[in-house]
Design an enzyme around this catalytic site. Structure first.
Site, short mmCIF file in Angstrom:
data_model
loop_
_atom_site.label_atom_id
_atom_site.label_comp_id
_atom_site.label_asym_id
_atom_site.label_seq_id
_atom_site.Cartn_x
_atom_site.Cartn_y
_atom_site.Cartn_z
N GLY A 178 11.51 82.00 79.35
CA GLY A 178 10.02 82.33 79.26
C GLY A 178 9.32 81.48 80.18
O GLY A 178 8.22 80.98 79.97
N ALA A 179 9.79 81.24 81.56
CA ALA A 179 9.13 80.41 82.50
C ALA A 179 8.20 80.92 83.44
O ALA A 179 7.86 80.43 84.57
CB ALA A 179 10.05 79.26 83.14
N ARG A 226 5.36 82.40 83.02
CA ARG A 226 3.75 82.21 82.71
C ARG A 226 3.77 80.93 81.68
O ARG A 226 4.61 80.52 81.19
CB ARG A 226 3.45 83.44 82.04
CG ARG A 226 3.40 84.49 82.87
CD ARG A 226 2.63 85.92 82.32
NE ARG A 226 3.63 86.57 81.57
CZ ARG A 226 3.57 86.67 80.10
NH1 ARG A 226 2.44 86.30 79.59
NH2 ARG A 226 4.33 87.47 79.38
N ASP A 233 16.81 88.96 78.52
CA ASP A 233 15.86 88.83 77.11
C ASP A 233 16.96 87.97 76.12
O ASP A 233 17.99 87.95 76.01
CB ASP A 233 16.10 90.44 76.66
CG ASP A 233 15.30 90.30 75.21
OD1 ASP A 233 15.22 89.31 74.31
OD2 ASP A 233 14.99 91.49 74.80
N VAL A 234 16.21 86.73 75.74
CA VAL A 234 16.87 85.65 75.12
C VAL A 234 17.48 86.27 73.75
O VAL A 234 18.24 85.79 73.16
CB VAL A 234 15.83 84.52 74.69
CG1 VAL A 234 15.57 83.80 75.96
CG2 VAL A 234 14.51 84.99 73.80
N TYR A 240 5.56 85.24 63.02
CA TYR A 240 5.52 84.20 63.87
C TYR A 240 5.59 82.76 63.23
O TYR A 240 6.46 82.00 63.71
CB TYR A 240 4.23 84.33 64.71
CG TYR A 240 4.04 83.29 65.74
CD1 TYR A 240 4.93 83.32 67.15
CD2 TYR A 240 3.20 82.13 65.78
CE1 TYR A 240 4.67 82.42 67.94
CE2 TYR A 240 3.01 81.21 66.86
CZ TYR A 240 3.70 81.61 67.92
OH TYR A 240 3.41 80.56 69.05
N ALA A 250 7.04 82.11 60.31
CA ALA A 250 8.52 81.88 59.84
C ALA A 250 9.41 81.85 61.02
O ALA A 250 10.29 80.73 60.87
CB ALA A 250 8.96 83.43 59.03
N ALA A 251 9.30 82.21 62.18
CA ALA A 251 10.05 81.99 63.25
C ALA A 251 10.12 80.69 63.77
O ALA A 251 10.63 79.90 63.89
CB ALA A 251 9.97 82.91 64.42
N LYS A 252 9.01 80.41 63.87
CA LYS A 252 8.35 78.91 64.25
C LYS A 252 8.72 77.76 63.39
O LYS A 252 9.53 76.72 63.75
CB LYS A 252 6.80 78.75 64.61
CG LYS A 252 6.42 79.47 65.86
CD LYS A 252 7.36 79.22 66.94
CE LYS A 252 7.20 79.90 68.46
NZ LYS A 252 7.79 79.61 69.73
P1 NAP Z 1 2.91 83.23 77.42
O1 NAP Z 1 2.14 82.95 78.55
O2 NAP Z 1 2.76 84.60 76.63
O3 NAP Z 1 4.45 83.18 78.00
C1 NAP Z 1 5.72 83.84 77.37
C2 NAP Z 1 6.77 83.78 78.21
O4 NAP Z 1 7.99 84.16 77.66
C3 NAP Z 1 6.71 84.56 79.87
O5 NAP Z 1 7.52 83.96 80.65
C4 NAP Z 1 7.81 85.97 78.92
O6 NAP Z 1 8.31 86.52 80.07
C5 NAP Z 1 8.70 85.07 77.97
N1 NAP Z 1 9.47 86.04 77.35
C6 NAP Z 1 8.71 86.97 76.29
N2 NAP Z 1 9.72 87.56 75.76
C7 NAP Z 1 10.88 87.09 76.26
C8 NAP Z 1 12.16 87.40 76.14
N3 NAP Z 1 12.63 88.24 75.00
N4 NAP Z 1 13.13 86.84 76.65
C9 NAP Z 1 12.92 85.94 77.70
N5 NAP Z 1 11.55 85.60 77.85
C10 NAP Z 1 10.81 85.94 77.35
O7 NAP Z 1 3.32 82.38 76.07
P2 NAP Z 1 2.85 80.88 76.27
O8 NAP Z 1 1.57 80.68 75.39
O9 NAP Z 1 3.01 79.87 77.30
O10 NAP Z 1 3.82 80.26 74.81
C11 NAP Z 1 5.33 79.51 75.25
C12 NAP Z 1 5.96 79.21 74.23
O11 NAP Z 1 4.98 78.15 73.47
C13 NAP Z 1 6.24 80.57 72.99
O12 NAP Z 1 7.20 79.89 72.23
C14 NAP Z 1 4.83 79.89 72.27
O13 NAP Z 1 5.35 80.63 70.77
C15 NAP Z 1 4.59 78.58 71.97
N6 NAP Z 1 3.43 78.14 71.65
C16 NAP Z 1 2.19 78.66 72.27
C17 NAP Z 1 0.93 78.29 71.70
C18 NAP Z 1 -0.28 78.61 72.73
O14 NAP Z 1 -1.32 78.30 72.02
N7 NAP Z 1 -0.27 79.23 73.91
C19 NAP Z 1 0.84 77.51 70.78
C20 NAP Z 1 2.16 77.09 70.12
C21 NAP Z 1 3.26 77.41 70.52
P3 NAP Z 1 7.58 87.66 81.06
O15 NAP Z 1 6.48 87.19 81.80
O16 NAP Z 1 8.55 88.43 81.85
O17 NAP Z 1 6.80 88.62 79.87
#
Ligand code: NAP
Length: 247
Positions: free
Chosen positions: A12-13, A15, A63-64, A155, A157-159
């Site tokens: 998921g890199a 974005r 897809d992971v 979410y 539960a997963a985390k």
């Molecule tokens: P984001 O901006 O929505 O980016 C999500 C990334 O995951 C994208 O690169 C997306 O790819 C990829 N992705 C989604 N589904 C996928 C799949 N099935 N297989 C492979 N890649 C997949 O999310 P983010 O906010 O940076 O979050 C990143 C991580 O941090 C997540 O695990 C999230 O739960 C965690 N997190 C985020 C926050 C927050 O406040 N943002 C807080 C706590 C934890 P595409 O671009 O191709 O869709």
């Protein structure tokens, strides 16, 4: 160049946090495999950013949650580069809804991507890392996996599951030189949080002692530390990056 000669896979890199992690690791010398699932143009932008600053990068779409594909792609990465040293399990999605209205498919999809995805990638990478007797795995959990959040039963539960998975795999892999840690971000400004209503954001701001939301780099720096040799005596830990929201 602390990651010179190291190969890193960041899921998921394309974005947000994953992108910042990929850029940070590449900046310090790692060859970075940038995984994504649908947003090809965003992934290409990460590729350009890394290559234009002299880093090494490759895109890898999967897809992971697809365990066969994950196994296949990660073993290809291991063969192509002659190893895999760092895995950052970052890919994640949300499908929010109150418990009584939550659809089975929204529960299942979030658990498949956010928790089973971490298992799939860890199992595939561990095969390579155990053989080479070196590895750094960093899993991205969330503050809501620790404190819960209304409307995010799936979410949360997963985390929370990621934390248990991190601690179990840390114990299993330690004797082979592989560390496994988790980073638990609070409210970080990315696409995942941009859709939240303004009043929800304001409520969060009031309870974050440091008085601001985090940015992806705040998380990336800690991930890079845990992926480095400076963190070689840390395993099974959960490091919070949440501005004091939950301690
Ligand atoms: P984001 O901006 O929505 O980016 C999500 C990334 O995951 C994208 O690169 C997306 O790819 C990829 N992705 C989604 N589904 C996928 C799949 N099935 N297989 C492979 N890649 C997949 O999310 P983010 O906010 O940076 O979050 C990143 C991580 O941090 C997540 O695990 C999230 O739960 C965690 N997190 C985020 C926050 C927050 O406040 N943002 C807080 C706590 C934890 P595409 O671009 O191709 O869709």
């Amino acid at each position: 160049m602390q990651f010179k000669d190291k190969v890193a896979l960041v899921t998921g890199a394309s974005r947000g946090i994953g992108r910042a992690v990929a850029v940070e690791l590449a900046l310090h010398g790692a060859s970075v495999v940038v995984n994504y699932t649908s947003n090809e143009s965003a992934a290409k932008n990460v590729f350009k950013e890394i290559e234009s600053s002299g880093g090494k990068c490759q895109l890898c779409r999967f897809d992971v949650s697809d365990s066969l594909k994950v196994q296949d792609e990660i073993s290809k990465i291991g063969e192509e580069y002659g190893g895999l040293h760092i895995l950052v399990n970052n890919a994640g999605i949300t499908k929010d809804g109150l418990l009584l209205r939550m659809k089975d498919e929204d529960w299942d999809r979030v658990l498949s991507v956010d928790l089973k995805g971490v298992f799939n990638c860890t199992r595939a990478a561990a095969k390579i890392m155990m053989k080479q007797r070196y590895g750094r795995i960093v899993n991205i959990t969330s503050v809501v996996g620790e404190m819960g959040n209304a409307g995010q039963a799936n979410y949360s539960a997963a985390k929370a599951g990621i934390i248990g998975l991190t601690k179990a795999t840390a114990k299993e892999l330690a004797s082979r030189g592989v560390t496994v840690n988790a980073v638990s971000p609070g409210f970080i400004e990315t696409d995942i949080t941009s859709g939240l209503p303004q009043n929800v954001k304001e409520r969060y701001l009031e309870v974050i002692p440091l008085g601001r939301f985090g940015n992806p780099q705040d998380v990336a720096k800690i991930v890079a530390f845990l992926a480095s040799d400076d963190a070689s005596y840390i395993t099974g830990e959960v490091v919070r990056v949440n501005g004091g929201l939950y301690t």
